[in-house]
Write a protein that holds these residues in place. Structure first.
Motif, mmCIF file in Angstrom:
data_model
loop_
_atom_site.group_PDB
_atom_site.id
_atom_site.type_symbol
_atom_site.label_atom_id
_atom_site.label_comp_id
_atom_site.label_asym_id
_atom_site.label_seq_id
_atom_site.Cartn_x
_atom_site.Cartn_y
_atom_site.Cartn_z
ATOM 1 N N THR A 127 -1.447 97.264 -77.585
ATOM 2 C CA THR A 127 -0.874 96.586 -76.421
ATOM 3 C C THR A 127 -0.240 97.586 -75.473
ATOM 4 O O THR A 127 -0.447 97.524 -74.257
ATOM 5 N N TYR B 74 0.831 90.607 -66.052
ATOM 6 C CA TYR B 74 1.212 90.828 -67.452
ATOM 7 C C TYR B 74 2.582 90.227 -67.757
ATOM 8 O O TYR B 74 2.776 89.603 -68.803
ATOM 9 N N ALA C 208 -4.343 92.695 -72.666
ATOM 10 C CA ALA C 208 -3.220 93.419 -73.285
ATOM 11 C C ALA C 208 -2.444 92.618 -74.334
ATOM 12 O O ALA C 208 -2.086 93.189 -75.369
ATOM 13 N N PRO C 209 -2.133 91.327 -74.159
ATOM 14 C CA PRO C 209 -1.376 90.629 -75.212
ATOM 15 C C PRO C 209 -2.190 90.274 -76.454
ATOM 16 O O PRO C 209 -1.619 89.935 -77.490
ATOM 17 N N ASN D 298 -1.456 92.208 -79.954
ATOM 18 C CA ASN D 298 -0.203 91.761 -80.575
ATOM 19 C C ASN D 298 -0.385 90.413 -81.252
ATOM 20 O O ASN D 298 0.106 90.182 -82.357
#
Length: 127
Positions: A75, A111, A43-44, A47
């Motif tokens: 993200t 996360y 997920a990161p 970005n």
């Protein structure tokens, strides 16, 4: 500046997150909740990649960049998918409801820890 106590605390929270996700898989003998770990670890990355690719100019301040917005969208999609995937699997009766709850909480801890690591240890750029 983050110190040793910050590193120890964040590592402890990360270990609890991984423990919850692993236990959600192992206790009910179904290893589908481990997919949540992959979504929260990935997920990161959009970005970070889109932030590097945007390359803002030091002299011209742009109000918005399509590349940055696309990275934030990806993200957000991955974070929502990390919550929705266990809910979908529980709805389809592939995993049990307690496994879903443990997987969601553990994934959010993972996360959150990754984001906290990047916030605490981000280097300020000097001119």
């Amino acid at each position: 500046m983050a110190g040793l106590k910050t590193i120890i605390a964040l590592s402890f929270v990360l270990a609890i997150g991984f423990l919850l996700v692993i236990l959600s898989s192992a206790l009910w003998h179904n290893f589908y909740p481990l997919l949540v770990v992959a979504t929260y670890v990935i997920a990161p990355l959009p970005n970070w990649i889109c932030g590097r690719a945007a390359n803002p100019d030091d002299f011209m301040e742009s109000s918005g960049s399509g590349v940055l917005d696309f990275g934030r969208f990806l993200t957000g999609f991955l974070v929502v998918m990390g919550i929705a995937l266990p809910a979908l699997l529980a709805h389809c009766a592939i995993i049990q409801n307690p496994a879903m709850v443990m997987s969601i909480i553990g994934g959010l801890l993972i996360y959150g820890t990754i984001i906290s690591f990047t916030m605490f240890f981000q280097e300020e750029q000097e001119f």
